[in-house]
Enzyme design. Sequence first.
Site, PDB file in Angstrom:
ATOM      1  N   LYS A  50      12.651 169.355  -0.351  1.00 50.08           N
ATOM      2  CA  LYS A  50      11.154 169.279  -0.812  1.00 50.08           C
ATOM      3  C   LYS A  50      10.561 168.849   0.951  1.00 50.08           C
ATOM      4  O   LYS A  50      11.057 168.690   1.787  1.00 50.08           O
ATOM      5  CB  LYS A  50      11.273 167.993  -1.565  1.00 50.08           C
ATOM      6  CG  LYS A  50      11.874 166.602  -1.016  1.00 50.08           C
ATOM      7  CD  LYS A  50      11.792 165.493  -1.950  1.00 50.08           C
ATOM      8  CE  LYS A  50      12.364 164.260  -1.494  1.00 50.08           C
ATOM      9  NZ  LYS A  50      12.519 163.235  -2.538  1.00 50.08           N
ATOM     10  N   ARG A  86       8.769 154.748 -11.473  1.00 50.45           N
ATOM     11  CA  ARG A  86       8.173 155.774 -11.199  1.00 50.45           C
ATOM     12  C   ARG A  86       7.750 156.849 -12.302  1.00 50.45           C
ATOM     13  O   ARG A  86       7.160 156.920 -13.040  1.00 50.45           O
ATOM     14  CB  ARG A  86       8.721 156.169  -9.754  1.00 50.45           C
ATOM     15  CG  ARG A  86       7.598 157.314  -9.020  1.00 50.45           C
ATOM     16  CD  ARG A  86       8.352 157.780  -7.771  1.00 50.45           C
ATOM     17  NE  ARG A  86       9.855 158.429  -7.826  1.00 50.45           N
ATOM     18  CZ  ARG A  86      10.132 158.959  -6.779  1.00 50.45           C
ATOM     19  NH1 ARG A  86       9.746 158.875  -5.443  1.00 50.45           N
ATOM     20  NH2 ARG A  86      11.328 159.560  -6.958  1.00 50.45           N
ATOM     21  N   TYR A 107      -8.998 159.463  25.584  1.00 51.10           N
ATOM     22  CA  TYR A 107      -9.850 158.943  24.524  1.00 51.10           C
ATOM     23  C   TYR A 107      -9.921 157.421  24.678  1.00 51.10           C
ATOM     24  O   TYR A 107      -8.869 156.704  24.715  1.00 51.10           O
ATOM     25  CB  TYR A 107      -9.756 159.494  23.463  1.00 51.10           C
ATOM     26  CG  TYR A 107     -10.031 160.995  23.129  1.00 51.10           C
ATOM     27  CD1 TYR A 107     -11.375 161.222  23.426  1.00 51.10           C
ATOM     28  CD2 TYR A 107      -9.092 161.641  22.406  1.00 51.10           C
ATOM     29  CE1 TYR A 107     -11.588 162.515  23.274  1.00 51.10           C
ATOM     30  CE2 TYR A 107      -9.570 163.244  22.494  1.00 51.10           C
ATOM     31  CZ  TYR A 107     -10.764 163.519  22.632  1.00 51.10           C
ATOM     32  OH  TYR A 107     -11.272 164.869  22.358  1.00 51.10           O
ATOM     33  N   MET A 136      -5.373 165.039  19.224  1.00 48.00           N
ATOM     34  CA  MET A 136      -4.954 166.151  18.090  1.00 48.00           C
ATOM     35  C   MET A 136      -3.965 167.251  18.532  1.00 48.00           C
ATOM     36  O   MET A 136      -2.918 167.462  17.775  1.00 48.00           O
ATOM     37  CB  MET A 136      -6.310 166.751  17.662  1.00 48.00           C
ATOM     38  CG  MET A 136      -5.851 167.449  16.099  1.00 48.00           C
ATOM     39  SD  MET A 136      -7.404 168.320  15.756  1.00 48.00           S
ATOM     40  CE  MET A 136      -8.162 167.122  14.774  1.00 48.00           C
TER      41      MET A 136
HETATM   42  C1  LIG Z   1      13.516 162.892  -2.308  1.00 48.68           C
HETATM   43  C2  LIG Z   1      14.562 162.505  -3.504  1.00 48.68           C
HETATM   44  C3  LIG Z   1      15.975 162.562  -3.076  1.00 48.68           C
HETATM   45  C4  LIG Z   1      16.507 162.575  -1.631  1.00 48.68           C
HETATM   46  O1  LIG Z   1      16.441 161.243  -1.473  1.00 48.68           O
HETATM   47  P1  LIG Z   1      17.221 160.910   0.126  1.00 48.68           P
HETATM   48  O2  LIG Z   1      16.911 159.470   0.216  1.00 48.68           O
HETATM   49  O3  LIG Z   1      16.159 161.346   1.328  1.00 48.68           O
HETATM   50  O4  LIG Z   1      18.540 161.258   0.135  1.00 48.68           O
HETATM   51  C5  LIG Z   1      16.762 162.540  -4.313  1.00 48.68           C
HETATM   52  N1  LIG Z   1      16.407 162.228  -5.448  1.00 48.68           N
HETATM   53  C6  LIG Z   1      14.753 162.223  -5.953  1.00 48.68           C
HETATM   54  C7  LIG Z   1      14.293 161.836  -7.161  1.00 48.68           C
HETATM   55  C8  LIG Z   1      14.087 162.180  -4.826  1.00 48.68           C
HETATM   56  O5  LIG Z   1      12.662 162.199  -5.081  1.00 48.68           O
END
Ligand SMILES: *Cc1c(COP(=O)(O)O)cnc(C)c1O
Length: 373
Positions: free
Chosen positions: A38, A132, A265, A313
């Site tokens: 992700k 969550r 800046y 930036m």
């Molecule tokens: C991001 C995520 C992971 C991976 O987590 P890490 O701590 O980076 O290994 C696994 N399961 C879910 C549901 C996540 O959101």
Amino acid sequence: MNPKARAWAEINIPNLKENLEQFKNMVPEGTELMPAVKADGYGHGGVIVAKAMAESGIKAFCVASLSEGVALRKAGIDGLILILGYTHPDNFPELVEYGLTQTVVDANYAAELNAFGQDIDVHVGIDTGMRRLGERSENIEAILSIWQYEHLHIKGVFSHLCISDDLSEKAVVFTQKQIKRYNDVVAALREHDLPPFKTHLQGSYGILNYPDLVYDYARVGISVYGVHGEINTQTTAQVDLKPVLSLHSRIASLKNLYKGEPVGYGLTYEAPSDQRLATIAIGYADGYPRALSNCGEALIRGVRVPVVGRICMDQLIVDATAVPDAQVGDQVTFIGTSQNETISAEMVAEKLNTITNELLSALGSRVERVVIE
Ligand SMILES: *Cc1c(COP(=O)(O)O)cnc(C)c1O
């Protein structure tokens, strides 16, 4: 065009593959890795890392969003792609079109997904304490109700640990509670005549601190990229993580700064003595956080130099007085190694009072990802 012309991240594929091998060897026989790719592969380039992982035999991935899953499919990634987050009903057609697996974020969402009217592969999220996503683990009836829907092909049931990186007694007690709640849900489901489904619970620290847990998948994330979330992290299982990403830029200009003159800046820095400044072609829009103004560090020709003044930036300024032979065009390293000096992602994250996950995933799209095979 030279991709190393301005600001770039080198993605070391052999290191990524070595980390993967270590995790493959660590998880129990029969547990498959489902790496988290992700946020553009934690900033490394989602397609780049997923392709390398596929070459290493990985057949399952997890992403946060539909668009991330679609991007992987368009790049030719086969196998299971699980979307861990919410997908809006308007986008349900793409789940089918791209063969993506959707998380059932709660029982109401299951009804919505089913109402779409086409068959969709799903994994059911269970909330074991993070609060969550997922139906609460004690609501077995609500969880079971998800199996009533004809269009949902339930291929997995999973949960997520929220304090598995912490080995304090209190945290371990909580994690054990989460593990038990998850196992209880799975056991309760197994008592019913349901189609087979896969199980998974652990992220990186679930694996590293509870390596004996046996589930079908393990969702390794940050640590497969070769870094810990935080500096000085202790884990139950030992790994020799190899950082995959390094971050670099170049000196755009060199100039003198005379004693007492301010810089940048807001004029937040004043030279305590005559200095040689180097202006570097990277800024906060590239993901080098503005919070590192007057406290970041860089490596030039193996010498550690401080960021002076506010980070802009697109540019920042360092005091390069300690590198008298520095030249315009020299490589400048912000994460990684230059000769005998290293700045790790963990060190930078610590300065920012955050975790490497945030630092790396925030690297900008303007930073070229350069694959090192
Ligand atoms: C991001 C995520 C992971 C991976 O987590 P890490 O701590 O980076 O290994 C696994 N399961 C879910 C549901 C996540 O959101």
